[in-house]
Design a protein around this motif. Sequence first.
Motif, mmCIF file in Angstrom:
data_model
loop_
_atom_site.group_PDB
_atom_site.id
_atom_site.type_symbol
_atom_site.label_atom_id
_atom_site.label_comp_id
_atom_site.label_asym_id
_atom_site.label_seq_id
_atom_site.Cartn_x
_atom_site.Cartn_y
_atom_site.Cartn_z
ATOM 1 N N GLY A 18 0.788 -1.234 0.000
ATOM 2 C CA GLY A 18 0.000 0.000 0.000
ATOM 3 C C GLY A 18 0.809 1.268 0.000
ATOM 4 N N HIS A 19 2.099 1.180 0.344
ATOM 5 C CA HIS A 19 2.949 2.365 0.385
ATOM 6 C C HIS A 19 3.797 2.531 -0.870
ATOM 7 C CE1 HIS A 19 2.873 2.187 5.080
ATOM 8 N NE2 HIS A 19 1.669 2.268 4.540
ATOM 9 N N ALA A 20 3.769 1.530 -1.731
ATOM 10 C CA ALA A 20 4.624 1.546 -2.923
ATOM 11 C C ALA A 20 4.179 2.612 -3.919
ATOM 12 C CB ALA A 20 4.620 0.180 -3.587
ATOM 13 N N ARG A 21 5.137 3.364 -4.389
ATOM 14 C CA ARG A 21 4.917 4.340 -5.454
ATOM 15 C C ARG A 21 5.520 3.841 -6.765
ATOM 16 N NH1 ARG A 21 3.053 9.268 -3.626
ATOM 17 N NH2 ARG A 21 3.247 9.608 -1.400
ATOM 18 N N ARG A 22 6.184 2.678 -6.665
ATOM 19 C CA ARG A 22 6.740 2.054 -7.862
ATOM 20 C C ARG A 22 6.815 0.548 -7.638
ATOM 21 N NH1 ARG A 22 13.294 2.277 -7.910
ATOM 22 N NH2 ARG A 22 13.558 1.413 -5.828
ATOM 23 N N PHE A 23 6.770 -0.170 -8.729
ATOM 24 C CA PHE A 23 6.949 -1.613 -8.713
ATOM 25 C C PHE A 23 8.076 -1.932 -9.697
ATOM 26 C CE2 PHE A 23 2.775 -1.179 -7.004
ATOM 27 C CZ PHE A 23 2.603 -2.268 -6.154
ATOM 28 N N LEU A 24 8.989 -2.764 -9.264
ATOM 29 C CA LEU A 24 10.041 -3.268 -10.140
ATOM 30 C C LEU A 24 9.506 -4.550 -10.762
ATOM 31 C CD1 LEU A 24 13.080 -2.833 -7.718
ATOM 32 C CD2 LEU A 24 12.124 -1.178 -9.335
ATOM 33 N N ILE A 25 9.593 -4.652 -12.068
ATOM 34 C CA ILE A 25 9.069 -5.812 -12.776
ATOM 35 C C ILE A 25 10.242 -6.660 -13.253
ATOM 36 C CG2 ILE A 25 7.582 -6.647 -14.634
ATOM 37 C CD1 ILE A 25 6.120 -4.836 -12.581
ATOM 38 N N TYR A 26 10.202 -7.927 -12.856
ATOM 39 C CA TYR A 26 11.266 -8.868 -13.214
ATOM 40 C C TYR A 26 10.721 -9.957 -14.112
ATOM 41 C CZ TYR A 26 14.457 -6.926 -9.797
ATOM 42 O OH TYR A 26 15.293 -6.084 -9.111
ATOM 43 N N ASP A 27 11.572 -10.417 -15.021
ATOM 44 C CA ASP A 27 11.310 -11.620 -15.783
ATOM 45 C C ASP A 27 12.150 -12.688 -15.106
ATOM 46 O OD1 ASP A 27 10.459 -13.395 -17.695
ATOM 47 O OD2 ASP A 27 11.896 -12.743 -19.201
ATOM 48 N N TYR A 28 11.487 -13.640 -14.453
ATOM 49 C CA TYR A 28 12.205 -14.672 -13.730
ATOM 50 C C TYR A 28 12.488 -15.850 -14.639
ATOM 51 C CZ TYR A 28 13.529 -18.067 -10.265
ATOM 52 O OH TYR A 28 14.241 -19.001 -9.553
ATOM 53 N N ARG A 29 13.727 -16.118 -14.825
ATOM 54 C CA ARG A 29 14.210 -17.320 -15.510
ATOM 55 C C ARG A 29 15.240 -17.926 -14.574
ATOM 56 N NH1 ARG A 29 10.575 -18.281 -19.329
ATOM 57 N NH2 ARG A 29 10.176 -16.432 -20.536
ATOM 58 N N SER A 30 15.275 -19.226 -14.483
ATOM 59 C CA SER A 30 16.164 -19.857 -13.516
ATOM 60 C C SER A 30 17.585 -19.327 -13.636
ATOM 61 C CB SER A 30 16.146 -21.370 -13.678
ATOM 62 O OG SER A 30 16.693 -21.758 -14.908
ATOM 63 N N HIS A 31 18.145 -19.027 -12.511
ATOM 64 C CA HIS A 31 19.516 -18.532 -12.369
ATOM 65 C C HIS A 31 19.765 -17.174 -13.009
ATOM 66 C CE1 HIS A 31 20.693 -22.280 -10.567
ATOM 67 N NE2 HIS A 31 20.245 -22.932 -11.614
ATOM 68 N N ASN A 32 18.768 -16.600 -13.684
ATOM 69 C CA ASN A 32 19.032 -15.353 -14.372
ATOM 70 C C ASN A 32 17.820 -14.419 -14.375
ATOM 71 O OD1 ASN A 32 20.562 -13.527 -15.815
ATOM 72 N ND2 ASN A 32 19.990 -14.378 -17.791
ATOM 73 N N PRO A 33 17.298 -14.039 -13.182
ATOM 74 C CA PRO A 33 16.190 -13.079 -13.188
ATOM 75 C C PRO A 33 16.689 -11.722 -13.677
ATOM 76 C CG PRO A 33 16.845 -13.614 -10.950
ATOM 77 C CD PRO A 33 17.684 -14.441 -11.857
ATOM 78 N N GLU A 34 15.850 -11.055 -14.434
ATOM 79 C CA GLU A 34 16.262 -9.776 -15.018
ATOM 80 C C GLU A 34 15.171 -8.736 -14.797
ATOM 81 O OE1 GLU A 34 17.173 -7.969 -19.468
ATOM 82 O OE2 GLU A 34 16.819 -10.109 -19.225
ATOM 83 N N GLN A 35 15.570 -7.559 -14.299
ATOM 84 C CA GLN A 35 14.603 -6.475 -14.168
ATOM 85 C C GLN A 35 14.339 -5.937 -15.567
ATOM 86 O OE1 GLN A 35 15.419 -3.308 -11.348
ATOM 87 N NE2 GLN A 35 13.910 -1.990 -12.346
#
Length: 126
Positions: A18-35
């Motif tokens: 509820g306090h977030a003014r931003r969300f970081l979006i990640y693409d999760y792939r094993s061993h290599n998550p990437e924002q």
Amino acid sequence: MRIAVTSKSGTEVDQHFGHARRFLIYDYRSHNPEQISEVEVEKYCSFDPDHPFRHRQFDAIVDAIKGCKAVVTAQIGELPKMELEKIGIRPVIASGPILEALKLAHDSICGGQCKGSMRTGQDCPH
């Protein structure tokens, strides 16, 4: 698999949904998550003691994190949690390093059984 994260620091899960003014979006792939992006939103929480559901703010957040299977956050109220679950976005409560929280979120959806589990080291089919 796309996962949204609430973070003030950019390295830790350290913020209430509820306090977030931003969300970081990640693409999760094993061993290599990437924002892959960062989306700005109007914060959901109004600090009203009655905690009314704020449809406009909630809908804008959902639109901003469209395509995500989970939201990793340090804390979330019961009503937004239930509404996220209704639309197929799993709220995951975590704190600490984002990379560890991403694994937790992924495995909570897949039960650690899919090819994307860090245990197998294979590519995630999501």
